[in-house]
Design an enzyme around this catalytic site. Sequence first.
Site, PDB file in Angstrom:
ATOM      1  N   CYS A   1      25.380 -40.718   2.015  1.00 59.49           N
ATOM      2  CA  CYS A   1      24.687 -39.924   3.043  1.00 59.49           C
ATOM      3  C   CYS A   1      24.123 -40.847   4.121  1.00 59.49           C
ATOM      4  CB  CYS A   1      23.587 -39.089   2.396  1.00 59.49           C
ATOM      5  SG  CYS A   1      22.789 -37.912   3.518  1.00 59.49           S
ATOM      6  N   CYS A   2      23.443 -41.937   3.703  1.00 55.31           N
ATOM      7  CA  CYS A   2      22.894 -42.887   4.679  1.00 55.31           C
ATOM      8  C   CYS A   2      24.004 -43.553   5.479  1.00 55.31           C
ATOM      9  CB  CYS A   2      22.063 -43.961   3.978  1.00 55.31           C
ATOM     10  SG  CYS A   2      20.346 -43.511   3.672  1.00 55.31           S
TER      11      CYS A   2
ATOM     12  N   CYS B   1      13.952 -39.767   6.384  1.00 54.50           N
ATOM     13  CA  CYS B   1      14.333 -38.352   6.381  1.00 54.50           C
ATOM     14  C   CYS B   1      13.445 -37.574   5.409  1.00 54.50           C
ATOM     15  CB  CYS B   1      15.784 -38.219   5.953  1.00 54.50           C
ATOM     16  SG  CYS B   1      16.957 -38.952   7.104  1.00 54.50           S
TER      17      CYS B   1
ATOM     18  N   CYS C   1      14.067 -37.411   1.591  1.00 55.22           N
ATOM     19  CA  CYS C   1      14.038 -38.701   0.894  1.00 55.22           C
ATOM     20  C   CYS C   1      12.726 -39.450   1.102  1.00 55.22           C
ATOM     21  CB  CYS C   1      15.201 -39.575   1.362  1.00 55.22           C
ATOM     22  SG  CYS C   1      16.811 -38.815   1.099  1.00 55.22           S
TER      23      CYS C   1
ATOM     24  N   CYS D   1      18.060 -48.118   3.438  1.00 55.35           N
ATOM     25  CA  CYS D   1      19.082 -47.200   3.920  1.00 55.35           C
ATOM     26  C   CYS D   1      20.375 -47.939   4.263  1.00 55.35           C
ATOM     27  CB  CYS D   1      18.586 -46.431   5.154  1.00 55.35           C
ATOM     28  SG  CYS D   1      17.937 -47.494   6.438  1.00 55.35           S
TER      29      CYS D   1
HETATM   30  S1  SF4 Z   1      17.488 -41.007   4.150  1.00 60.32           S
HETATM   31 FE1  SF4 Z   1      18.277 -39.358   2.775  1.00 60.32          FE
HETATM   32  S2  SF4 Z   1      18.807 -37.599   4.111  1.00 60.32           S
HETATM   33 FE2  SF4 Z   1      18.529 -39.438   5.426  1.00 60.32          FE
HETATM   34  S3  SF4 Z   1      20.572 -40.223   5.708  1.00 60.32           S
HETATM   35 FE3  SF4 Z   1      19.700 -41.340   3.948  1.00 60.32          FE
HETATM   36  S4  SF4 Z   1      20.235 -40.145   2.081  1.00 60.32           S
HETATM   37 FE4  SF4 Z   1      20.659 -38.834   3.922  1.00 60.32          FE
END
Ligand code: SF4
Length: 247
Positions: free
Chosen positions: A134-135, A217, A220, A243
């Site tokens: 996701c990151c 985010c 998280c 991240c």
């Molecule tokens: S902090 Fe969490 S929601 Fe944001 S990009 Fe990374 S995994 Fe995705």
Amino acid sequence: MTVSLAPRATVRRGHDELRALAEAGNIELGSLTDHEASPAEVVAWVASNFGADAAAVACSMADAALPHLVAEQLPGVDVLFLDTGYHFAETRVTRDEVGRALDVRIVDVLPTQTVAEQDAEFGEKLYSRDPGLCCARRKVEPLQDALGGYEVWFTGVRREEAPTRANTPLIAWDERNGLVKVNPVAAWSFDDLLDYAGLHQVPVNLLVSNGYPSIGCEPCTARVEPGADPRSGRWAGLSKTECGLHL
Ligand code: SF4
């Protein structure tokens, strides 16, 4: 100042020249020595070696200390906001305040997919199953694309934030992204940061005084108890601590 959706294009010097410049600057500024340059002196070094169009500031919108510090000597500098689609409302408000209060240009850096498109391809809540992926898709890759238009970027990385950041230099060659990376507040404590923000009356995210010393985010980022590790609220309960932007 204007809020824009696209970074500026600029003429870039070659990697070898920029790498040599980073190495020389790190020595000149006494990085990681007991006579290390101050944050303002680090920004002055950048201002004397790069044009404002060649520089970008990465900002999570926890506070505007770094954009203010840089804009004092590089007015109109681009401030990159990684608009992941998962930010707290307070963070988006802070981004707008920073654009109004400082002499900077806010650049919203967007992932290639919306959250809905990502959900359709990978399933909902990818962050809870594979936060690394996701990151990568919502932060690391979009930032890498955006940095392609610059010669130098500033980060707010501080050595005390995490063991992985303890040896952060003032200036580094960023091999992955192909430009010079500058960490002017590497030596600052969290209190130094807040003192600077208070002294210069720059915007600070309301969440900072509400138990969120480190803000990412919303899914998280958790509130932390007073005195606890400030980054312990990031990806709480998971082994992930970064991240991937500052590896
Ligand atoms: S902090 Fe969490 S929601 Fe944001 S990009 Fe990374 S995994 Fe995705």
